[in-house]
Design a protein around this motif. Structure first.
Motif, PDB file in Angstrom:
ATOM      1  N   LYS A 152       0.520  -1.271   0.575  1.00 59.43           N
ATOM      2  CA  LYS A 152      -0.176   0.370   0.004  1.00 59.43           C
ATOM      3  C   LYS A 152       1.236   1.316  -0.332  1.00 59.43           C
ATOM      4  N   ALA A 153       1.383   0.995   0.858  1.00 56.19           N
ATOM      5  CA  ALA A 153       3.107   2.197   0.694  1.00 56.19           C
ATOM      6  C   ALA A 153       3.118   2.908  -0.369  1.00 56.19           C
ATOM      7  N   GLU A 154       3.682   1.604  -1.122  1.00 53.19           N
ATOM      8  CA  GLU A 154       4.384   2.111  -3.024  1.00 53.19           C
ATOM      9  C   GLU A 154       3.588   2.236  -3.407  1.00 53.19           C
ATOM     10  N   ILE A 155       2.228   1.507  -3.556  1.00 51.97           N
ATOM     11  CA  ILE A 155       1.020   2.520  -4.454  1.00 51.97           C
ATOM     12  C   ILE A 155       1.038   4.167  -4.099  1.00 51.97           C
ATOM     13  N   ALA A 156       0.754   4.425  -2.677  1.00 47.12           N
ATOM     14  CA  ALA A 156       0.071   5.344  -2.107  1.00 47.12           C
ATOM     15  C   ALA A 156       1.362   6.094  -2.779  1.00 47.12           C
ATOM     16  N   SER A 157       2.643   6.271  -2.252  1.00 40.27           N
ATOM     17  CA  SER A 157       3.940   6.715  -3.005  1.00 40.27           C
ATOM     18  C   SER A 157       4.128   7.368  -4.764  1.00 40.27           C
ATOM     19  N   ARG A 158       3.892   6.042  -5.548  1.00 44.00           N
ATOM     20  CA  ARG A 158       3.966   6.028  -6.956  1.00 44.00           C
ATOM     21  C   ARG A 158       3.105   7.149  -7.473  1.00 44.00           C
ATOM     22  N   VAL A 159       1.614   6.559  -7.055  1.00 51.05           N
ATOM     23  CA  VAL A 159       0.389   7.624  -6.957  1.00 51.05           C
ATOM     24  C   VAL A 159       0.780   8.862  -7.373  1.00 51.05           C
ATOM     25  N   ASP A 160       0.832   9.660  -5.847  1.00 50.53           N
ATOM     26  CA  ASP A 160       1.329  11.021  -5.841  1.00 50.53           C
ATOM     27  C   ASP A 160       2.459  11.763  -6.643  1.00 50.53           C
ATOM     28  N   GLU A 161       3.474  10.865  -7.079  1.00 50.36           N
ATOM     29  CA  GLU A 161       4.652  11.132  -7.449  1.00 50.36           C
ATOM     30  C   GLU A 161       4.391  11.314  -8.627  1.00 50.36           C
ATOM     31  N   LEU A 162       3.317  10.065  -9.988  1.00 50.86           N
ATOM     32  CA  LEU A 162       2.538  10.371 -11.039  1.00 50.86           C
ATOM     33  C   LEU A 162       1.981  11.568 -11.752  1.00 50.86           C
ATOM     34  N   LEU A 163       1.212  11.911 -10.437  1.00 44.79           N
ATOM     35  CA  LEU A 163       0.109  12.801 -10.286  1.00 44.79           C
ATOM     36  C   LEU A 163       1.179  14.198 -10.498  1.00 44.79           C
ATOM     37  N   GLU A 164       2.177  14.108  -9.540  1.00 46.17           N
ATOM     38  CA  GLU A 164       3.188  15.139  -9.507  1.00 46.17           C
ATOM     39  C   GLU A 164       3.047  15.453 -11.074  1.00 46.17           C
ATOM     40  N   ILE A 165       3.772  14.392 -11.840  1.00 47.93           N
ATOM     41  CA  ILE A 165       4.834  14.354 -13.052  1.00 47.93           C
ATOM     42  C   ILE A 165       3.520  14.840 -14.567  1.00 47.93           C
ATOM     43  N   VAL A 166       2.302  14.196 -14.012  1.00 45.66           N
ATOM     44  CA  VAL A 166       1.239  14.434 -14.879  1.00 45.66           C
ATOM     45  C   VAL A 166       0.574  15.830 -14.981  1.00 45.66           C
ATOM     46  N   GLY A 167       1.196  17.120 -13.332  1.00 39.56           N
ATOM     47  CA  GLY A 167       0.521  18.210 -13.181  1.00 39.56           C
ATOM     48  C   GLY A 167      -0.875  17.925 -12.638  1.00 39.56           C
ATOM     49  N   LEU A 168      -1.574  16.539 -12.017  1.00 33.65           N
ATOM     50  CA  LEU A 168      -3.060  17.206 -11.579  1.00 33.65           C
ATOM     51  C   LEU A 168      -2.696  16.186  -9.919  1.00 33.65           C
ATOM     52  N   ALA A 169      -1.542  16.376  -9.078  1.00 38.98           N
ATOM     53  CA  ALA A 169      -0.947  16.899  -7.539  1.00 38.98           C
ATOM     54  C   ALA A 169      -2.375  17.602  -6.813  1.00 38.98           C
ATOM     55  N   GLY A 170      -2.549  17.329  -5.929  1.00 40.59           N
ATOM     56  CA  GLY A 170      -4.113  17.216  -5.156  1.00 40.59           C
ATOM     57  C   GLY A 170      -5.167  17.141  -5.067  1.00 40.59           C
ATOM     58  N   TYR A 171      -4.971  16.833  -7.216  1.00 41.99           N
ATOM     59  CA  TYR A 171      -6.865  15.536  -7.682  1.00 41.99           C
ATOM     60  C   TYR A 171      -7.065  14.827  -6.909  1.00 41.99           C
ATOM     61  N   GLN A 172      -6.346  13.768  -5.684  1.00 40.52           N
ATOM     62  CA  GLN A 172      -6.608  12.860  -5.565  1.00 40.52           C
ATOM     63  C   GLN A 172      -7.720  11.801  -5.162  1.00 40.52           C
ATOM     64  N   GLY A 173      -8.180  13.146  -4.947  1.00 35.13           N
ATOM     65  CA  GLY A 173      -9.930  12.666  -3.552  1.00 35.13           C
ATOM     66  C   GLY A 173     -11.082  12.926  -5.393  1.00 35.13           C
ATOM     67  N   ARG A 174     -10.309  13.595  -6.372  1.00 35.25           N
ATOM     68  CA  ARG A 174     -11.136  14.148  -7.072  1.00 35.25           C
ATOM     69  C   ARG A 174     -12.130  12.771  -7.973  1.00 35.25           C
ATOM     70  N   TYR A 175     -13.502  13.253  -8.525  1.00 35.49           N
ATOM     71  CA  TYR A 175     -13.644  12.343  -9.446  1.00 35.49           C
ATOM     72  C   TYR A 175     -13.271  12.456 -10.734  1.00 35.49           C
ATOM     73  N   PRO A 176     -13.509  11.568 -11.884  1.00 35.26           N
ATOM     74  CA  PRO A 176     -13.343  11.858 -13.232  1.00 35.26           C
ATOM     75  C   PRO A 176     -14.621  12.776 -13.633  1.00 35.26           C
ATOM     76  N   SER A 177     -15.900  12.459 -13.316  1.00 36.14           N
ATOM     77  CA  SER A 177     -16.872  13.876 -14.392  1.00 36.14           C
ATOM     78  C   SER A 177     -15.901  15.389 -13.068  1.00 36.14           C
ATOM     79  N   GLN A 178     -14.897  15.595 -12.070  1.00 35.27           N
ATOM     80  CA  GLN A 178     -15.484  16.534 -11.399  1.00 35.27           C
ATOM     81  C   GLN A 178     -13.759  17.687 -12.352  1.00 35.27           C
ATOM     82  N   LEU A 179     -12.722  16.154 -13.299  1.00 35.23           N
ATOM     83  CA  LEU A 179     -12.255  17.007 -14.363  1.00 35.23           C
ATOM     84  C   LEU A 179     -12.306  17.552 -15.650  1.00 35.23           C
TER      85      LEU A 179
END
Lengths: 316, 292
Positions: free
Chosen positions: A105-132
């Motif tokens: 789990k810890a690895e998944i969490a950090s990997r997801v955050d890292e990727l969202l950082e790369i694609v410029g979606l940091a801070g959007y973790q809790g949103r649903y696709p319909s809100q993007l």
């Protein structure tokens, strides 16, 4: 390297791929470019394993994967209409492939955050696709595909559903991303400008065949066929040969190989001037010149001029 | 009626952000927006609903309380009433679960598979809807009655009730799930496959959540129908006190001139089905509103 060899694919009577062979080098960003119905998306889906070819072999990194399901090919696939998992948050969308692989789990969490950082979606973790927005959804889809560290990233018209401005931003962003991540990428597009802008290699497809493969500049400057020439940019016909409008040179007096023409209309497009001409056979063609050249010639409608091609043209 | 003004405003752009509170005039005007309903239409709708639905409900509520709350409670908690209620709810719940699974499977086959005679199968699904329920009961009696051609006499057993309810509630889940299944995003399933998900995982994690609101509402309707079903059960249940569903219990009380007991059981059924539908609606709404 991805290698396709002798691929045939039929849909009923429609022959979608006709003996297609191509090699895609590691780390490259290759565009499959062609009009709709040319077979480019089918080829991409055959590489992904989402379609099975009727004949031929697909190899990824030297392994024959022709009979392998998409699950086992080590690919990331991005769809034109995002294919977001609508009932999952952005975090769960990106984590999907990692959870399937039962990573800690810890690895998944950090990997997801890292990727969202790369694609410029940091801070959007809790949103649903319909809100993007559409662009954000597609970047989420890219992060989701990259999360499983695919050997190959396959993009099927990834910017096709977005409006022009977002599309342009996103393809510049994709190019930068590729320079950072270096994953072998195949991009399907019908937009020659997009292909020229993003890809380091382009394969031009037409009617189920690959017409030519090469660097964008080589294809533009030395197109192998008339189709490639006309698909990659505007053309004019001069003396039965295809030329680029910006390779046409206008002059007041006769010159070697020059053809007499009449000016029909002069269109000022900012820096460029498009001169619409009619030749002796009453056929229309346009020449593209700079403002300075147009001014020097003092071009105006009704004028008689001579035109010649500056560079060798492709035989029509 | 506090809603019409805001509804008319939201009508054009969906339930978007609410307007600033400083525009009462604009609000009153926007009630006439395209697609809005005037006060007359609203009044007629409310009156009709009251006459057709609320008034009879109020009447049955009043007659159920003829003996006061204590009388109501006595009627509902009597052993025969309890037995009928328990049997009805248990069989209905089991039938609903079975039909949720089988209905989803049938819808899946109808949407995703191509086979000969598909149109016929598709039409057959609606038969329990179209068939008068008493005809369904006669059909079942012929199959599982005393002269059963398959040697299976189930009359006057719980099984007979279950089979009758399975028959009449089959279409609910199929017909609510089918249209949603047609609209499923196949790309999402392929995306999941490309990420390494097995077919079972794709169904569980991608397909099922997308179907859930429709599945839940179909199952809710099936359950409500099963709880109140009378016609298809009447001939096969045997109508013994031990094997009597709630609707038969009600008919029995009427015939033996105990209208208050009949009304009390009716109100109980009403409250149960209403509660079930309400809960299912809330659950389904939560899921859909999130997905936009």
């Amino acid at each position: 390297m991805i290698a396709a060899h002798g691929i045939h694919k039929h849909y009923g009577d429609f022959h979608a791929l006709r003996d297609v062979s191509i090699e895609i080098p590691d780390g490259s960003l290759t565009a499959l470019l062609g009009p709709s119905g040319s077979g480019k998306s089918t080829l991409l889906r055959v590489i992904a394993g989402l379609e099975a070819p009727d004949e031929g072999v697909i190899a990824i990194a030297g392994n024959d994967v022709t009979r392998l399901a998409p699950q086992g090919r080590g690919i990331g696939f991005v769809f034109q209409h995002y294919a977001a998992f609508k009932h999952m948050t952005v975090r769960d969308n990106v984590a999907f492939g990692l959870k399937i692989r039962k990573r800690p789990k810890a690895e998944i969490a950090s990997r997801v955050d890292e990727l969202l950082e790369i694609v410029g979606l940091a801070g959007y973790q809790g949103r649903y696709p319909s809100q993007l927005s559409g662009g954000q959804r597609q970047r989420m889809a890219l992060a989701r595909a990259l999360a499983v560290e695919p050997r190959v990233l396959l993009l099927d018209e990834p910017f096709g559903a977005l409006d022009a401005k977002v599309r342009e931003d996103l393809r510049k962003w994709l190019r930068r991303l590729h320079d950072e991540v270096h994953v072998t990428t195949v991009l399907v597009t019908h937009d020659q400008e997009e292909a020229m802008d993003v890809a380091d290699r382009i394969a031009v497809m037409n009617a189920g065949r690959i017409e030519q493969v090469g660097a964008p500049r080589d294809l533009y400057d030395a197109p192998a066929t008339e189709f490639v020439m006309s698909f990659l940019g505007p053309t004019a016909t001069l003396g039965g040969r295809l030329v680029r409008p910006h390779d046409l040179v206008l002059s007041r007096g006769p010159a070697e190989d020059a053809v007499p023409v009449t000016v029909e209309r002069v269109v000022h497009l900012g820096f460029e001037v498009r001169v619409e001409l009619r030749d002796g056979d009453d056929a229309q063609l346009s020449a593209q010149t700079t403002r300075a050249e147009a001014a020097a010639l003092d071009v105006e409608a009704g004028q008689s001029l001579f035109v010649r091609a500056e560079r060798p043209a492709v035989a029509a | 009626m506090p809603r019409p003004a805001t509804d008319a405003v939201g009508g054009a752009g969906g339930p978007g952000p609410s307007l600033p509170p400083s525009a009462p005039v604009a609000r009153r005007r926007s009630r006439r927006a395209v697609g809005g309903v005037g006060p007359l239409g609203l009044g007629v709708a409310t009156l009709w609903l009251s006459l057709i639905v609320l008034l009879p409900l109020a009447a049955v509520l009043v007659s159920s309380l003829e003996g006061g709350l204590a009388g109501f409670w006595d009627a509902v908690s009597s052993p025969p009433a309890q037995r009928a209620l328990k049997l009805t709810l248990t069989v209905s719940a089991v039938v609903t679960v079975i039909n949720a699974v089988m209905g989803t499977l049938i819808a899946w086959v109808l949407v995703r598979d191509e086979f000969r005679g598909k149109a016929i199968v598709n039409a057959l699904i609606d038969l329990p809807f179209a068939l008068p329920t008493i005809v369904a009961s006669i059909v079942l009696l012929a199959l599982i009655g005393a002269n059963s051609p398959i040697g299976l006499d189930l009359v006057a057993t719980h099984w007979a009730i279950g089979i009758a309810l399975l028959f009449v509630t089959l279409p609910f889940v199929v017909r609510s799930v089918q249209p949603v299944m047609l609209e499923l995003d196949r790309d999402a399933e392929q995306a999941a496959a490309s990420l390494g998900a097995s077919n079972a995982t794709i169904f569980r994690r991608i397909v099922l959540p997308a179907l859930a609101p429709a599945l839940i509402s179909g199952a809710g309707l099936a359950f409500a129908r099963a709880v109140g079903e009378y016609g298809s059960v009447v001939l096969v249940s045997g109508n013994t006190p031990r094997n009597q569903v709630a609707s038969q219990y009600i008919a029995d009380r009427i015939e033996t001139d105990q209208p208050a007991a009949a009304a009390a059981m009716s109100v109980t059924l009403l409250l149960i089905t209403f509660a079930v539908l309400l809960v299912l609606r809330v659950v389904a709404h939560r899921r859909t509103s999130r997905e936009g």
